[in-house]
Design a protein around this motif. Structure first.
Motif, PDB file in Angstrom:
ATOM      1  N   VAL A  87     -40.898 -23.558  -8.050  1.00  0.00           N
ATOM      2  CA  VAL A  87     -39.594 -24.225  -8.286  1.00  0.00           C
ATOM      3  C   VAL A  87     -38.951 -23.805  -9.719  1.00  0.00           C
ATOM      4  O   VAL A  87     -37.877 -23.746  -9.482  1.00  0.00           O
ATOM      5  CB  VAL A  87     -39.978 -25.860  -8.114  1.00  0.00           C
ATOM      6  N   ARG A 266     -43.585 -27.360   6.847  1.00  0.00           N
ATOM      7  CA  ARG A 266     -42.487 -27.664   6.767  1.00  0.00           C
ATOM      8  C   ARG A 266     -41.971 -28.809   6.150  1.00  0.00           C
ATOM      9  O   ARG A 266     -40.908 -28.801   5.364  1.00  0.00           O
ATOM     10  CB  ARG A 266     -41.823 -27.806   8.323  1.00  0.00           C
ATOM     11  N   GLY A 269     -41.660 -27.826   2.480  1.00  0.00           N
ATOM     12  CA  GLY A 269     -40.326 -27.200   2.085  1.00  0.00           C
ATOM     13  C   GLY A 269     -39.227 -28.006   2.266  1.00  0.00           C
ATOM     14  O   GLY A 269     -38.268 -27.906   1.389  1.00  0.00           O
ATOM     15  N   VAL A 270     -39.280 -29.236   3.011  1.00  0.00           N
ATOM     16  CA  VAL A 270     -38.088 -30.418   3.045  1.00  0.00           C
ATOM     17  C   VAL A 270     -38.008 -30.756   1.729  1.00  0.00           C
ATOM     18  O   VAL A 270     -36.872 -31.097   1.080  1.00  0.00           O
ATOM     19  CB  VAL A 270     -38.079 -31.296   4.073  1.00  0.00           C
ATOM     20  N   TRP A 271     -39.355 -31.364   1.143  1.00  0.00           N
ATOM     21  CA  TRP A 271     -39.318 -31.840  -0.052  1.00  0.00           C
ATOM     22  C   TRP A 271     -38.732 -31.047  -1.233  1.00  0.00           C
ATOM     23  O   TRP A 271     -38.028 -31.391  -2.144  1.00  0.00           O
ATOM     24  CB  TRP A 271     -40.835 -32.264  -0.328  1.00  0.00           C
ATOM     25  N   ILE A 272     -39.254 -29.625  -1.295  1.00  0.00           N
ATOM     26  CA  ILE A 272     -38.833 -28.864  -2.193  1.00  0.00           C
ATOM     27  C   ILE A 272     -37.446 -28.598  -2.197  1.00  0.00           C
ATOM     28  O   ILE A 272     -36.709 -28.470  -3.202  1.00  0.00           O
ATOM     29  CB  ILE A 272     -39.584 -27.377  -1.940  1.00  0.00           C
ATOM     30  N   ASP A 273     -36.809 -28.242  -0.951  1.00  0.00           N
ATOM     31  CA  ASP A 273     -35.198 -28.092  -0.785  1.00  0.00           C
ATOM     32  C   ASP A 273     -34.578 -29.316  -1.320  1.00  0.00           C
ATOM     33  O   ASP A 273     -33.524 -29.162  -2.244  1.00  0.00           O
ATOM     34  CB  ASP A 273     -34.961 -27.980   0.645  1.00  0.00           C
ATOM     35  N   ASP A 274     -34.952 -30.431  -1.089  1.00  0.00           N
ATOM     36  CA  ASP A 274     -34.301 -31.649  -1.677  1.00  0.00           C
ATOM     37  C   ASP A 274     -34.456 -31.858  -3.133  1.00  0.00           C
ATOM     38  O   ASP A 274     -33.442 -32.154  -3.892  1.00  0.00           O
ATOM     39  CB  ASP A 274     -34.946 -32.995  -1.042  1.00  0.00           C
ATOM     40  N   MET A 276     -34.619 -29.306  -5.529  1.00  0.00           N
ATOM     41  CA  MET A 276     -33.714 -28.184  -6.044  1.00  0.00           C
ATOM     42  C   MET A 276     -32.178 -28.893  -5.938  1.00  0.00           C
ATOM     43  O   MET A 276     -31.597 -28.504  -6.813  1.00  0.00           O
ATOM     44  CB  MET A 276     -34.314 -26.988  -5.433  1.00  0.00           C
ATOM     45  N   TRP A 277     -32.054 -29.329  -4.718  1.00  0.00           N
ATOM     46  CA  TRP A 277     -30.704 -29.792  -4.402  1.00  0.00           C
ATOM     47  C   TRP A 277     -30.226 -30.826  -5.338  1.00  0.00           C
ATOM     48  O   TRP A 277     -29.211 -30.733  -6.064  1.00  0.00           O
ATOM     49  CB  TRP A 277     -30.236 -30.030  -2.894  1.00  0.00           C
TER      50      TRP A 277
END
Length: 398
Positions: A87, A266, A269-274, A276-277
């Motif tokens: 991250v 997955r 990945g959902v947690w990481i995407d959120d 960073m967003w």
């Protein structure tokens, strides 16, 4: 023709990232390394420490001897470090510092997970208490004794700041320095960690990487242990159900073990995407131009969205009911409580039973010294060592 993703290109260093070339340095001056940045050097010192090696025998939820496939503090710390590094790199931060903080964050945990911490804190009620975060600082600055000129690992200011403040300022909401654990008070008197300010973004990333790791890997461990089923999980945690549906759509007919593993992958990945967003939005709004702007922001700039925090709360409630308070886990917790309490009481009553290296030293007046010395000894134990030490001292046939 098989489609491939474009190669990863490292983003340029953000102006608000922590710059190793501008580190505030170490309490004890040392020549710079010719081959590593100060934060890489910190990471390597932690990896080579005795406390880090002992994490392989300290548990998250299960006792170490209950199975080889469950997370220990060591594997968890490596997973946190990996997430934090990834991250931080994408966000243009110093990934070495983020990785270092992920590796270091659990060094102060005693045996038997949070149960061990709760019992040891109760045991230390008359001896200024026990806090795993303060114990981590104590390990890094005092209890590791490998160098001829100083106790501890002599890490950089930025690493120690991140270890102590990764969850935010310690002096706020009316709290004062004297309200903090004594280990933090003592160290801060010689090396001011600016406990009233927010930590670097690297420290904030490491703290949230911890959340990502334990939320999702507790799912994995709970399923492996048979404490709950995939059907129960998807029924009670809507986010898991949504991700699981995508796995079933993409991989119909795959066995449950692979389905579970892919779902957890997955979900990470959902947690990481959120993360960073949401963090990108906060940074854009705050417009920090330096790491000092981050510290003075008055609020965290790294975090999950409100929606993800709601999903996280649902998952934590499920895990609390189905895993952390499962009757099998309760039995292990009960056993662990008795071991810690009985060892502590015995060593307080008869400190001469401590190994010779632990019969001297400690901090404060004589009674306080004994309590802290016993606490340090027990906190450093692995699960199996604590069990065996208890057998040696309480079973006449040993």
């Amino acid at each position: 023709m098989l489609k491939t993703a474009p190669p990863f290109v490292r983003p340029p260093r953000a102006p608000y990232a922590t710059d190793p070339a501008r580190s505030r340095g170490r309490l004890h001056e040392e020549p710079d390394s010719k081959t590593r940045t100060p934060f890489e050097r910190d990471r390597d010192r932690i990896v080579h420490s005795s406390a880090f090696r002992r994490l392989r025998g300290k548990t998250q939820v299960f006792v170490a001897h209950e199975g080889d496939h469950y997370r220990t503090r060591l594997t968890h710390s490596l997973e946190v470090a990996q997430i934090a590094r990834s991250v931080a790199r994408v966000m243009g931060l110093d990934d070495d510092l983020a990785e270092t903080l992920g590796i270091a964050h659990d060094l102060g945990h005693p045996p038997f997970g949070h149960t061990g911490e709760d019992v040891l804190d109760a045991c230390m009620e008359g001896f200024q208490g026990f806090d795993h975060n303060a114990q981590t600082l104590r390990v890094l600055t005092k209890l590791e004794r490998k160098y001829p000129l100083f106790d501890g690992l002599n890490l950089t200011w930025e690493t120690l700041e991140g270890v102590v403040k990764h969850n935010g300022p310690l002096i706020r909401f009316g709290a004062t320095l004297h309200d903090l654990p004594v280990a933090i008070q003592e160290y801060n008197s010689t090396h001011d960690l600016e406990l009233e300010s927010w930590p670097s973004l690297e420290a904030q990333v490491a703290a949230h990487a911890d959340d990502v790791a334990y939320n999702n890997h507790d799912i994995d461990d709970g399923l492996r242990a048979g404490l709950f089923s995939l059907a129960e999980l998807r029924e009670e945690v809507p986010m898991v159900d949504r991700v699981l549906l995508t796995v079933e759509r993409d991989h119909p007919g795959v066995d449950e073990f692979r389905t579970s593993a892919e779902t957890v992958r997955r979900l990470i990945g959902v947690w990481i995407d959120d993360l960073m967003w949401e963090s990108g939005n906060r940074i854009t709004a705050a417009k920090p131009k330096s790491v000092e702007d981050v510290r003075a922001a008055g609020k965290p700039l790294i975090g999950f969205s409100d929606e993800m925090n709601e999903h996280q709360a649902v998952l934590r409630r499920f895990l609390m009911a189905r895993m952390y308070r499962h009757w099998k886990v309760n039995r292990s917790r009960s056993h662990a409580k008795r071991i810690i309490r009985q060892l502590f009481d015995l060593f307080i009553a008869e400190p001469e039973l401590l190994p010779p290296a632990w019969q001297e030293g400690g901090d404060g007046p004589r009674g306080q010294r004994t309590g802290r010395r016993v606490c340090d000894y027990i906190a450093g134990m692995t699960d199996d060592f604590a069990i065996e030490e208890h057998r040696r001292l309480f079973r006449l046939d040993r």
